[in-house]
Design a protein around this motif. Structure first.
Motif, PDB file in Angstrom:
ATOM      1  N   ALA A  25     -30.138   2.890  33.417  1.00 60.44           N
ATOM      2  CA  ALA A  25     -31.427   2.185  33.461  1.00 60.44           C
ATOM      3  C   ALA A  25     -32.560   3.118  33.047  1.00 60.44           C
ATOM      4  N   SER A  27     -32.413   3.523  29.335  1.00 61.67           N
ATOM      5  CA  SER A  27     -32.934   2.308  28.700  1.00 61.67           C
ATOM      6  C   SER A  27     -34.449   2.263  28.757  1.00 61.67           C
ATOM      7  N   PRO A  47     -38.076  -9.644  28.373  1.00 58.22           N
ATOM      8  CA  PRO A  47     -37.140  -8.973  29.278  1.00 58.22           C
ATOM      9  C   PRO A  47     -36.542  -7.746  28.590  1.00 58.22           C
ATOM     10  N   CYS A  48     -36.409  -6.676  29.332  1.00 59.73           N
ATOM     11  CA  CYS A  48     -35.810  -5.474  28.768  1.00 59.73           C
ATOM     12  C   CYS A  48     -34.464  -5.219  29.451  1.00 59.73           C
ATOM     13  N   ARG A  49     -33.786  -4.180  29.015  1.00 58.98           N
ATOM     14  CA  ARG A  49     -32.476  -3.879  29.589  1.00 58.98           C
ATOM     15  C   ARG A  49     -32.575  -3.498  31.059  1.00 58.98           C
ATOM     16  N   SER A  85     -34.560  -4.862  33.165  1.00 57.29           N
ATOM     17  CA  SER A  85     -34.612  -6.155  33.859  1.00 57.29           C
ATOM     18  C   SER A  85     -33.204  -6.664  34.133  1.00 57.29           C
ATOM     19  N   GLY A  86     -32.346  -6.538  33.132  1.00 61.30           N
ATOM     20  CA  GLY A  86     -30.948  -6.942  33.300  1.00 61.30           C
ATOM     21  C   GLY A  86     -30.243  -6.127  34.367  1.00 61.30           C
ATOM     22  N   TYR A  87     -30.482  -4.835  34.371  1.00 61.18           N
ATOM     23  CA  TYR A  87     -29.884  -3.959  35.387  1.00 61.18           C
ATOM     24  C   TYR A  87     -30.337  -4.379  36.784  1.00 61.18           C
ATOM     25  N   ARG A 137     -31.429  -7.251  37.811  1.00 61.21           N
ATOM     26  CA  ARG A 137     -30.838  -8.548  38.148  1.00 61.21           C
ATOM     27  C   ARG A 137     -29.352  -8.415  38.476  1.00 61.21           C
ATOM     28  N   GLU A 138     -28.602  -7.728  37.622  1.00 63.51           N
ATOM     29  CA  GLU A 138     -27.155  -7.606  37.813  1.00 63.51           C
ATOM     30  C   GLU A 138     -26.784  -6.799  39.051  1.00 63.51           C
ATOM     31  N   GLN A 139     -27.612  -5.840  39.409  1.00 62.14           N
ATOM     32  CA  GLN A 139     -27.333  -5.018  40.594  1.00 62.14           C
ATOM     33  C   GLN A 139     -27.922  -5.633  41.871  1.00 62.14           C
ATOM     34  N   ASP A 158     -37.777  -3.031  41.570  1.00 66.48           N
ATOM     35  CA  ASP A 158     -38.165  -4.246  40.853  1.00 66.48           C
ATOM     36  C   ASP A 158     -39.680  -4.372  40.791  1.00 66.48           C
TER      37      ASP A 158
END
Length: 91
Positions: A7, A10, A35-37, A39-41, A43-45, A53
């Motif tokens: 993260a 990224s 959204p950036c990477r 953001s994905g991290y 959310r996924e974690q 956040d």
């Protein structure tokens, strides 16, 4: 990214992209809201609502408004975000 270190990497890439368009107000504003990477991290974690956040959301909000990544507001948001990522890396 699958890890906090990923993260952070990224984020560094995102920040370099941001700097390359910093003087183009419309493009910078649009880029900052996508959204950036990281953001994905988050959310996924399942880190939504955490201090990481919140720092990440604040960083994007300030990046949308600030022309320079060297502004005081951006630097403070950046430091808060990196602190929270660092906490996860060292946990």
């Amino acid at each position: 990214p699958l890890t906090a270190l990923g993260a952070m990497a990224s984020f560094i890439l995102w920040e370099e992209q941001l700097r390359s368009i910093a003087q183009q107000e419309t493009l910078r504003a649009r880029f900052s809201t996508l959204p950036c990477r990281v953001s994905g991290y988050i959310r996924e974690q399942r880190l939504l609502g955490t201090e990481l956040d919140q720092a990440h959301v604040q960083l994007h909000a300030i990046a949308e408004l600030e022309e320079q990544a060297t502004s005081v507001g951006y630097r403070e948001a950046r430091e808060a975000f990196l602190y929270e990522v660092g906490r996860l890396i060292h946990a």
